[in-house]
Motif scaffolding. Structure first.
Motif, PDB file in Angstrom:
ATOM      1  N   LEU A  46       1.417  -1.237  21.903  1.00  0.00           N
ATOM      2  CA  LEU A  46       2.867  -1.108  21.787  1.00  0.00           C
ATOM      3  C   LEU A  46       3.558  -2.245  22.527  1.00  0.00           C
ATOM      4  N   CYS A  97       6.933  -2.994  24.074  1.00  0.00           N
ATOM      5  CA  CYS A  97       8.123  -2.222  24.469  1.00  0.00           C
ATOM      6  C   CYS A  97       8.986  -3.049  25.405  1.00  0.00           C
ATOM      7  N   ARG A 108       8.003   4.106  22.265  1.00  0.00           N
ATOM      8  CA  ARG A 108       8.866   2.950  22.551  1.00  0.00           C
ATOM      9  C   ARG A 108      10.196   3.396  23.167  1.00  0.00           C
TER      10      ARG A 108
END
Length: 309
Positions: free
Chosen positions: A87, A89, A136
Motif C-alpha cells: 500500500l 499511503c 489507505r
C-alpha cells in the motif's frame, strides 16, 4: 417375441438409463472446507440457507455455489505470491509511506445468500478493493513518527477499519481474525533525513544517560561521605561515653573503699574506747604503716583524703 415387445423393452432400458443419469446429476457435493448455497438455473433463484460439507439431492438444473469455510488470507506486499501490491499511503503530515500488511478473515455463513445477490461470484475482488481503500483511509490518521513508535496502536486501528468495512461495504459478511503490520518504509529522500534524525536523537539520549550517570555517581559519593562522618561521630561519642563510664566506675570504687575504711576505723575506735583525736590519728598512722610493711615495705602512693571520724 414380437416387434412391439422388443420396442417396449428398449424404451424401458432407455428410460432407466436416462433416469439414472438424471438422478445422478441431481446430486450436489459440498467439500469439508466449503459452505454451499443452492442455485436454481431453471428459475435463476437462490434457495434460502446454506449447506455444510456433504452430498445433497438438489434436483435437476440446480447446483451449489461454494464459498471457503476456512479463514482466507489477504497479503499486500512485494512477495510474488501476494494478492496485491504494497500500500502506498499518506501520513497525516503528508509523507508517502509504503506499508506491507497481511490479514486473515472468515466469511459469515448466514450472509452468503445476501453476498451472492449483491456481488455474485466476484466477492473476493470486492473484498480486496474495499480492504485497500479502508487501509489507505486509516493510514492518514497517524503521523510519520507514529509509524516508528506506535505499531501496535496502528495495527489495532487498521483491524478496526477492516471490520468496519466488512460491516458497511460487505453486508457484515466477514470478520477479521488476525492482522499483521509486516513492514513500513518511506521515500529514499525521507529515509536519509530520518536516519540522520534518529542518529541525532540517539546521540542526545546517550549524552543524557552519561549526564544522569555522573549525577548519580556524585550523589552516591555525597551519601558515602555523610555516612562516614556519621560513623566517625558515633564512634567518637561511643569512646567518650566509654571513658565517662570508666571514670564513674573508678570514682564509685574509690568512694566505697574510703567509706569502708571509715567504718572499719570507727568500729576500731569504739572497740578500743579511743576518743581523743590525737590518739585516733596515731592509731591510724601506725595501722597504715604496719599494712604497707606487710605488703612488701613498698609505698605506692598516698591519697589526700579527709575523713571525718
Amino acid at each position: 417375441m414380437n416387434g412391439k415387445t422388443v420396442c417396449g423393452i428398449i424404451c424401458l432400458v432407455i428410460l432407466l438409463i436416462v433416469g439414472a443419469v438424471l438422478f445422478g446429476v441431481s446430486f450436489g457435493v459440498v467439500q469439508t472446507s466449503e459452505y454451499g448455497i443452492v442455485y436454481d438455473h431453471n428459475w435463476q433463484t437462490i434457495h434460502p440457507g446454506y449447506k455444510t460439507s456433504g452430498r445433497y439431492l438438489v434436483g435437476l438444473g440446480k447446483s451449489f455455489v461454494t464459498y471457503p469455510r476456512t479463514v482466507n488470507l489477504v497479503q499486500l506486499s512485494t512477495d510474488p505470491d501476494a494478492q496485491g501490491n504494497e500500500l502506498d499511503c499518506w501520513s497525516s503530515d503528508g509523507v508517502t509511506i509504503y506499508i506491507e500488511i497481511s490479514f486473515y478473515y472468515a466469511l459469515v455463513p448466514d450472509k452468503l445468500v445476501d453476498l451472492f445477490f449483491e456481488y455474485g461470484d466476484n466477492w473476493y475482488a470486492v473484498v480486496l478493493r474495499h480492504s485497500q481503500a479502508a487501509l489507505r483511509n486509516a493510514a492518514t490518521s497517524f503521523s510519520t513518527s507514529s509509524y516508528l513508535q506506535q505499531r501496535t496502536t496502528i495495527s489495532q486501528a487498521f483491524t478496526d477499519a477492516l471490520n468496519a468495512m466488512f460491516q458497511q461495504k460487505f453486508l457484515g459478511g466477514a470478520t477479521v481474525y488476525d492482522f499483521q503490520l509486516r513492514k513500513i518504509s518511506f521515500d529514499a529522500a525521507f529515509d536519509t533525513v530520518l536516519t540522520a534524525k534518529i542518529a541525532q536523537l540517539q546521540a542526545k539520549n546517550t549524552t543524557e544517560i552519561l549526564r544522569t550517570s555522573t549525577l548519580i555517581d556524585k550523589g552516591t559519593e555525597k551519601i558515602k561521605a555523610i555516612a562516614n562522618n556519621q560513623i566517625a561521630l558515633i564512634n567518637a561519642q561511643a569512646t567518650a561515653q566509654g571513658q565517662v563510664n570508666v571514670s564513674i566506675a573508678k570514682a564509685n570504687l574509690f568512694n566505697q573503699t574510703v567509706t569502708q575504711y571509715a567504718v572499719s576505723y570507727y568500729d576500731l575506735f569504739t572497740t578500743l574506747s579511743v576518743t581523743n583525736t590525737t590518739e585516733k590519728l596515731h592509731l591510724i598512722y601506725s595501722t597504715e604503716i604496719s599494712q604497707m610493711a606487710n605488703a612488701g615495705n613498698t609505698v605506692v602512693g598516698t591519697q589526700n583524703v579527709l575523713v571525718t571520724i
